[in-house]
Design a protein around this motif. Structure first.
Motif, PDB file in Angstrom:
ATOM      1  N   THR A   1      28.396   5.971  -7.556  1.00 57.44           N
ATOM      2  CA  THR A   1      27.735   4.993  -8.403  1.00 57.44           C
ATOM      3  C   THR A   1      26.735   4.204  -7.565  1.00 57.44           C
ATOM      4  OG1 THR A   1      29.355   3.258  -7.943  1.00 57.44           O
ATOM      5  CG2 THR A   1      29.860   4.793  -9.745  1.00 57.44           C
ATOM      6  N   GLU A   2      25.896   3.430  -8.240  1.00 58.64           N
ATOM      7  CA  GLU A   2      24.963   2.583  -7.507  1.00 58.64           C
ATOM      8  C   GLU A   2      25.716   1.635  -6.572  1.00 58.64           C
ATOM      9  OE1 GLU A   2      22.056   0.651  -9.959  1.00 58.64           O
ATOM     10  OE2 GLU A   2      21.745   2.454 -11.178  1.00 58.64           O
ATOM     11  N   GLN A   3      26.869   1.155  -7.012  1.00 56.60           N
ATOM     12  CA  GLN A   3      27.656   0.260  -6.172  1.00 56.60           C
ATOM     13  C   GLN A   3      28.095   0.951  -4.886  1.00 56.60           C
ATOM     14  OE1 GLN A   3      28.167  -3.006  -6.307  1.00 56.60           O
ATOM     15  NE2 GLN A   3      29.177  -2.738  -4.306  1.00 56.60           N
ATOM     16  N   GLU A   4      28.453   2.235  -4.975  1.00 54.19           N
ATOM     17  CA  GLU A   4      28.869   2.978  -3.780  1.00 54.19           C
ATOM     18  C   GLU A   4      27.697   3.123  -2.814  1.00 54.19           C
ATOM     19  OE1 GLU A   4      31.784   3.652  -2.974  1.00 54.19           O
ATOM     20  OE2 GLU A   4      32.940   3.583  -4.826  1.00 54.19           O
ATOM     21  N   TYR A   5      26.506   3.329  -3.355  1.00 53.23           N
ATOM     22  CA  TYR A   5      25.327   3.445  -2.496  1.00 53.23           C
ATOM     23  C   TYR A   5      25.004   2.107  -1.835  1.00 53.23           C
ATOM     24  CZ  TYR A   5      24.257   8.180  -4.028  1.00 53.23           C
ATOM     25  OH  TYR A   5      24.307   9.541  -4.249  1.00 53.23           O
ATOM     26  N   ARG A   6      25.110   1.028  -2.579  1.00 52.02           N
ATOM     27  CA  ARG A   6      24.876  -0.294  -1.993  1.00 52.02           C
ATOM     28  C   ARG A   6      25.897  -0.584  -0.899  1.00 52.02           C
ATOM     29  NH1 ARG A   6      24.224  -1.771  -7.559  1.00 52.02           N
ATOM     30  NH2 ARG A   6      22.019  -2.113  -8.080  1.00 52.02           N
ATOM     31  N   SER A   7      27.153  -0.226  -1.171  1.00 56.91           N
ATOM     32  CA  SER A   7      28.210  -0.453  -0.191  1.00 56.91           C
ATOM     33  C   SER A   7      27.959   0.346   1.081  1.00 56.91           C
ATOM     34  CB  SER A   7      29.566  -0.076  -0.794  1.00 56.91           C
ATOM     35  OG  SER A   7      30.611  -0.228   0.147  1.00 56.91           O
TER      36      SER A   7
ATOM     37  N   THR B   1      25.366  -1.505   3.036  1.00 53.86           N
ATOM     38  CA  THR B   1      25.905  -2.744   3.585  1.00 53.86           C
ATOM     39  C   THR B   1      26.791  -2.479   4.796  1.00 53.86           C
ATOM     40  OG1 THR B   1      25.842  -3.837   1.423  1.00 53.86           O
ATOM     41  CG2 THR B   1      27.314  -4.779   3.086  1.00 53.86           C
ATOM     42  N   THR B   2      27.716  -1.539   4.670  1.00 53.82           N
ATOM     43  CA  THR B   2      28.642  -1.254   5.771  1.00 53.82           C
ATOM     44  C   THR B   2      27.939  -0.588   6.944  1.00 53.82           C
ATOM     45  OG1 THR B   2      29.276   0.854   4.724  1.00 53.82           O
ATOM     46  CG2 THR B   2      30.642  -1.078   4.256  1.00 53.82           C
ATOM     47  N   SER B   3      26.775   0.002   6.706  1.00 53.42           N
ATOM     48  CA  SER B   3      26.001   0.629   7.777  1.00 53.42           C
ATOM     49  C   SER B   3      25.014  -0.347   8.402  1.00 53.42           C
ATOM     50  CB  SER B   3      25.242   1.851   7.247  1.00 53.42           C
ATOM     51  OG  SER B   3      26.132   2.817   6.725  1.00 53.42           O
ATOM     52  N   GLY B   4      24.876  -1.544   7.791  1.00 59.46           N
ATOM     53  CA  GLY B   4      23.944  -2.535   8.309  1.00 59.46           C
ATOM     54  C   GLY B   4      22.486  -2.158   8.114  1.00 59.46           C
ATOM     55  N   ILE B   5      22.210  -1.431   7.029  1.00 58.70           N
ATOM     56  CA  ILE B   5      20.864  -0.917   6.767  1.00 58.70           C
ATOM     57  C   ILE B   5      20.399  -1.386   5.389  1.00 58.70           C
ATOM     58  CG2 ILE B   5      19.453   1.152   6.459  1.00 58.70           C
ATOM     59  CD1 ILE B   5      20.365   0.735   9.332  1.00 58.70           C
ATOM     60  N   ALA B   6      19.168  -1.860   5.289  1.00 55.74           N
ATOM     61  CA  ALA B   6      18.599  -2.214   3.986  1.00 55.74           C
ATOM     62  C   ALA B   6      18.345  -0.946   3.180  1.00 55.74           C
ATOM     63  CB  ALA B   6      17.294  -2.974   4.172  1.00 55.74           C
ATOM     64  N   PRO B   7      18.497  -0.999   1.858  1.00 55.67           N
ATOM     65  CA  PRO B   7      18.242   0.191   1.034  1.00 55.67           C
ATOM     66  C   PRO B   7      16.883   0.829   1.293  1.00 55.67           C
ATOM     67  CG  PRO B   7      19.327  -1.465  -0.285  1.00 55.67           C
ATOM     68  CD  PRO B   7      19.011  -2.119   1.040  1.00 55.67           C
ATOM     69  N   ALA B   8      15.882   0.030   1.618  1.00 55.24           N
ATOM     70  CA  ALA B   8      14.539   0.567   1.863  1.00 55.24           C
ATOM     71  C   ALA B   8      14.492   1.478   3.088  1.00 55.24           C
ATOM     72  CB  ALA B   8      13.536  -0.564   2.026  1.00 55.24           C
ATOM     73  N   ARG B   9      15.487   1.379   3.973  1.00 53.47           N
ATOM     74  CA  ARG B   9      15.533   2.225   5.172  1.00 53.47           C
ATOM     75  C   ARG B   9      16.596   3.307   5.057  1.00 53.47           C
ATOM     76  NH1 ARG B   9      12.613  -0.347   9.220  1.00 53.47           N
ATOM     77  NH2 ARG B   9      12.461   1.757  10.076  1.00 53.47           N
ATOM     78  N   PHE B  10      17.046   3.556   3.818  1.00 57.64           N
ATOM     79  CA  PHE B  10      18.094   4.543   3.539  1.00 57.64           C
ATOM     80  C   PHE B  10      17.496   5.741   2.819  1.00 57.64           C
ATOM     81  CE2 PHE B  10      21.480   5.629   0.214  1.00 57.64           C
ATOM     82  CZ  PHE B  10      22.080   6.590   1.005  1.00 57.64           C
ATOM     83  N   LEU B  11      17.874   6.932   3.245  1.00 56.56           N
ATOM     84  CA  LEU B  11      17.425   8.184   2.627  1.00 56.56           C
ATOM     85  C   LEU B  11      18.635   9.010   2.233  1.00 56.56           C
ATOM     86  CD1 LEU B  11      15.216  10.341   1.961  1.00 56.56           C
ATOM     87  CD2 LEU B  11      15.487  11.138   4.336  1.00 56.56           C
ATOM     88  N   MET B  12      18.693   9.447   0.983  1.00 54.78           N
ATOM     89  CA  MET B  12      19.772  10.298   0.476  1.00 54.78           C
ATOM     90  C   MET B  12      19.263  11.708   0.270  1.00 54.78           C
ATOM     91  SD  MET B  12      22.941  10.483  -0.391  1.00 54.78           S
ATOM     92  CE  MET B  12      23.867  11.912  -1.009  1.00 54.78           C
ATOM     93  N   VAL B  13      20.039  12.685   0.733  1.00 57.39           N
ATOM     94  CA  VAL B  13      19.693  14.093   0.597  1.00 57.39           C
ATOM     95  C   VAL B  13      20.787  14.785  -0.223  1.00 57.39           C
ATOM     96  CG1 VAL B  13      19.238  16.259   1.808  1.00 57.39           C
ATOM     97  CG2 VAL B  13      18.530  14.070   2.833  1.00 57.39           C
ATOM     98  N   GLY B  14      20.404  15.438  -1.311  1.00 56.67           N
ATOM     99  CA  GLY B  14      21.418  16.105  -2.129  1.00 56.67           C
ATOM    100  C   GLY B  14      20.833  17.033  -3.160  1.00 56.67           C
ATOM    101  N   ASN B  15      21.710  17.751  -3.834  1.00 58.96           N
ATOM    102  CA  ASN B  15      21.287  18.745  -4.827  1.00 58.96           C
ATOM    103  C   ASN B  15      21.345  18.222  -6.261  1.00 58.96           C
ATOM    104  OD1 ASN B  15      24.364  19.064  -4.594  1.00 58.96           O
ATOM    105  ND2 ASN B  15      23.910  20.286  -6.417  1.00 58.96           N
TER     106      ASN B  15
END
Length: 233
Positions: free
Chosen positions: A159-165, A168-182
């Motif tokens: 869920t979006e909450q899992e992505y936000r979490s 947060t736990t990685s200490g990274i802003a969403p703007a610096r996060f990249l998701m790779v998937g099918n």
């Protein structure tokens, strides 16, 4: 192709059907189920009813092979109106057990690509997958890929909450996060919705519950093979 902007610090990878084949083993189990139930209903009916049962069971069983086995058994009892013999139930369970023990062999180029990304030292790498804990842990172990990741995160749903979490736990802003998937539904859309970037690499088979209409987005890149990641990262 273009580089995600801004340059990511955290890259998360889906597992099933992104790093290794998964869905084809479920499709084979469905085929076996249709064979077992052929005396009671045609294949289309069996598959349609199985999907309805899977969806209705998600709140209780979640995702994964064990939930799938439970739904297949329920389907067999309902389609046969309770006439299915115990021997046939055992055949269904064994077919589902084959899904539990799928080889999780990495797709071509996955191992070398992850090795190069890991060796670059430029990113935090996370394996981010949903499903039943023990089943996913076993597949990850069989894949031999765990050592490439700084963290392995298994959740009941993405869920979006899992992505936000995760950010947060990685200490990274969403703007610096990249998701790779099918999966556009589970891997891509929630990540985009929290302000992250995403790379979509389609798989040969997609479970109908994960299918949504294709779309474009300024923070979304579409690739055709996993090794193409190295051309943009």
């Amino acid at each position: 192709m273009h580089t995600p902007t801004p340059t990511p610090q955290l890259i998360a990878f889906d597992a099933d059907d992104t790093l290794w084949d998964n869905e084809s083993f479920f499709r084979q189990a469905e085929h076996d189920l249709c064979t077992v139930l052929s005396a009671y209903a045609d294949a289309t009916t069996v598959i349609d009813e199985l999907y309805k049962i899977e969806v209705s069971n998600m709140a209780d069983y979640g995702y994964g092979a064990i939930a799938f086995i439970m739904s297949m058994i329920e389907n067999a009892v309902k389609v046969s109106k309770g006439k299915i013999p115990s021997e046939a139930i055992l055949r269904i369970i064994e077919s589902g057990r084959n899904v539990l023990h799928m080889p999780a062999t990495p797709y071509p180029g996955v191992t070398d690509t992850l090795r190069q990304l890991k060796d670059s030292g430029r990113y935090q790498l996370v394996l981010f997958t949903k499903g039943e804990l023990l089943t996913q842990e076993n597949k990850i172990a069989r894949s031999g890929l765990a050592g490439f990741f700084d963290r392995v995160l298994i959740v009941s749903d993405k869920t979006e909450q899992e992505y936000r979490s995760l950010c947060t736990t990685s200490g990274i802003a969403p703007a610096r996060f990249l998701m790779v998937g099918n999966s556009l539904k589970s891997d891509i859309l929630p990540a985009l919705n929290i302000g992250a970037s995403a790379i979509h690499i389609p798989s040969a088979h997609t479970w109908q519950h994960e299918v949504i209409a294709p779309f474009t987005h300024p923070r979304l890149i579409h690739l055709t093979t996993f090794p193409q990641l190295l051309t943009i990262l």
